[in-house]
Each structure stands twice: as structure tokens, then as C-alpha cells.
Design a protein around this motif. Structure first.
Motif, short mmCIF file in Angstrom:
data_model
loop_
_atom_site.label_atom_id
_atom_site.label_comp_id
_atom_site.label_asym_id
_atom_site.label_seq_id
_atom_site.Cartn_x
_atom_site.Cartn_y
_atom_site.Cartn_z
N CYS A 57 -4.90 4.24 1.61
CA CYS A 57 -4.03 3.80 0.51
C CYS A 57 -4.36 4.55 -0.78
CB CYS A 57 -4.18 2.30 0.28
SG CYS A 57 -3.19 1.70 -1.10
N CYS B 72 -7.66 -3.35 -1.33
CA CYS B 72 -6.82 -3.73 -0.18
C CYS B 72 -7.49 -3.43 1.16
CB CYS B 72 -5.48 -2.99 -0.26
SG CYS B 72 -5.67 -1.19 -0.30
N HIS C 254 -4.32 -0.60 -6.39
CA HIS C 254 -5.25 -1.17 -5.41
C HIS C 254 -6.64 -0.55 -5.54
CE1 HIS C 254 -1.78 -2.40 -2.45
NE2 HIS C 254 -1.66 -2.92 -3.66
N CYS D 30 0.82 -1.21 0.00
CA CYS D 30 0.00 0.00 0.00
C CYS D 30 0.85 1.26 0.00
CB CYS D 30 -0.92 0.00 1.22
SG CYS D 30 -2.24 -1.22 1.08
ZN LIG Z 1 -3.51 -0.55 -0.79
#
Ligand SMILES: [Zn+2]
Length: 187
Positions: free
Chosen positions: A105, A100, A110, A53
């Protein structure tokens, strides 16, 4: 930190296209203060990268989403990352979802557009939860399709909130549909 940015983070038009897709006004787009490379540098300074992340180290909402001011408006940092990475605008009701399950993040890898239901269902069926981000941004206007209903009934192992989050609907709706209170006609 900038040397860690993977090539290709920004979409084909780079940050310039990203800023247009974010809906900045013509006046803002022509302002030297908001030159794409300056906005990019300021944005990336707030990103703490890990191999997975990319954590937003700037301001956050109570739910943990990064906030960033660009021009006169404040944006969700993850929304900016997704728009810049894809060069595609996010509509007002559209979600930027995290694969995620980590609200701060901003790793574009992601993130996915919330209307990409297929992706979301794909991920939760593989055991990757897609929860927090879409719950916070859920506008309650999403509609289920028959395919969604069949899918959620065929996968009882996936909990209500993951399904609700992935589809952009309420947990109570998922519970009702699974109990057969709604959508009875879908076999
Ligand atoms: Zn992430």
C-alpha cells in the motif's frame, strides 16, 4: 487513474520538494528526465487505487513492499509516498510504517513515520494492528522508553509482535520486558 489522486497528496512543495527530500543529487534534480511531473506520472501509473489501500502494481520485494527506481537509486514505493506527502525526509534508520498492515500500500493516509511511537501505540490500542512493515525494516537500534514499557505491560491484550513492530524493537525484547526479565525498575 490520475484523476483519482486526492488533492493534497504531495506536501506543500509538491513532488519537487519530495524529490529533494528523497535525497536526489543536484544533477538528478536538474535532469529533464526526472522532472517532478514526469516522476509523479510514472509513479501514479503504478498505483491501483481502492477506496482504502492504494496497491503498488510495479516491482515488489519478497516481503511485498513496492520498489521504484528514481534516477540511480531504488526506493521503497511506500517510503516515496510518505516523503512526498509530508515533504519531510526519512532518515536511514527511520521506518515508513503502515497503519493498514498492507506492505504494497502506498496510500499516504495509511503511512506514518516510524518514530511516531505515540501514533503507533494509539492505533494498536484501538485494535488496529501495525505489524508487517516495521518488522521488515526494523534496524534493531530502537530503544525503549519507560513510557513504552509501562504501556506494553498495561496492554497485555496486544500481541508481542504488534508491540515490537510499533516500537521498532525485537519480539524477544517485548517478551522479556513483559515477563519482567528486563526493565524491572519500571513499575
Ligand atoms: Zn493501506
Amino acid at each position: 487513474m490520475n484523476n483519482l489522486v486526492p488533492a493534497g497528496f504531495a506536501g506543500p512543495g509538491g513532488w519537487a520538494a519530495g524529490l529533494r527530500a528523497l535525497g536526489l543529487t543536484p544533477a538528478e534534480l536538474s535532469s529533464p528526465r526526472l522532472a517532478p511531473e514526469r516522476v509523479e506520472r510514472r509513479f501514479m501509473k503504478m498505483v491501483r487505487m481502492t477506496p482504502a489501500c492504494w496497491e503498488w502494481s510495479g516491482a515488489r520485494t519478497a516481503r511485498g513492499y513496492g520498489r521504484v527506481r528514481i534516477g540511480r537509486r531504488e526506493f521503497g514505493a511506500h517510503r516515496v509516498a510518505l516523503v512526498v506527502a509530508t515533504g519531510k525526509p526519512l532518515g536511514d534508520g527511520a521506518h515508513a510504517c503502515h497503519a493498514c498492515d498492507t506492505p504494497p500500500c502506498v496510500n499516504p493516509g495509511h503511512l506514518f513515520h516510524g518514530d511516531a511511537k505515540v501514533n503507533a501505540l494509539d492505533m494498536i490500542s484501538k485494535g488496529r494492528r501495525v505489524i508487517t512493515p516495521c518488522v521488515g525494516e526494523n534496524n534493531g537500534q530502537s530503544k525503549l522508553t519507560e513510557a513504552d514499557v509501562r504501556w506494553m505491560r498495561a496492554h497485555p491484550e496486544v500481541d508481542h509482535s504488534s508491540v515490537a513492530s510499533a516500537l521498532g524493537v525485537s519480539v524477544s525484547l517485548v517478551r522479556q520486558v513483559r515477563r519482567g526479565v528486563g526493565w524491572r525498575w519500571v513499575a
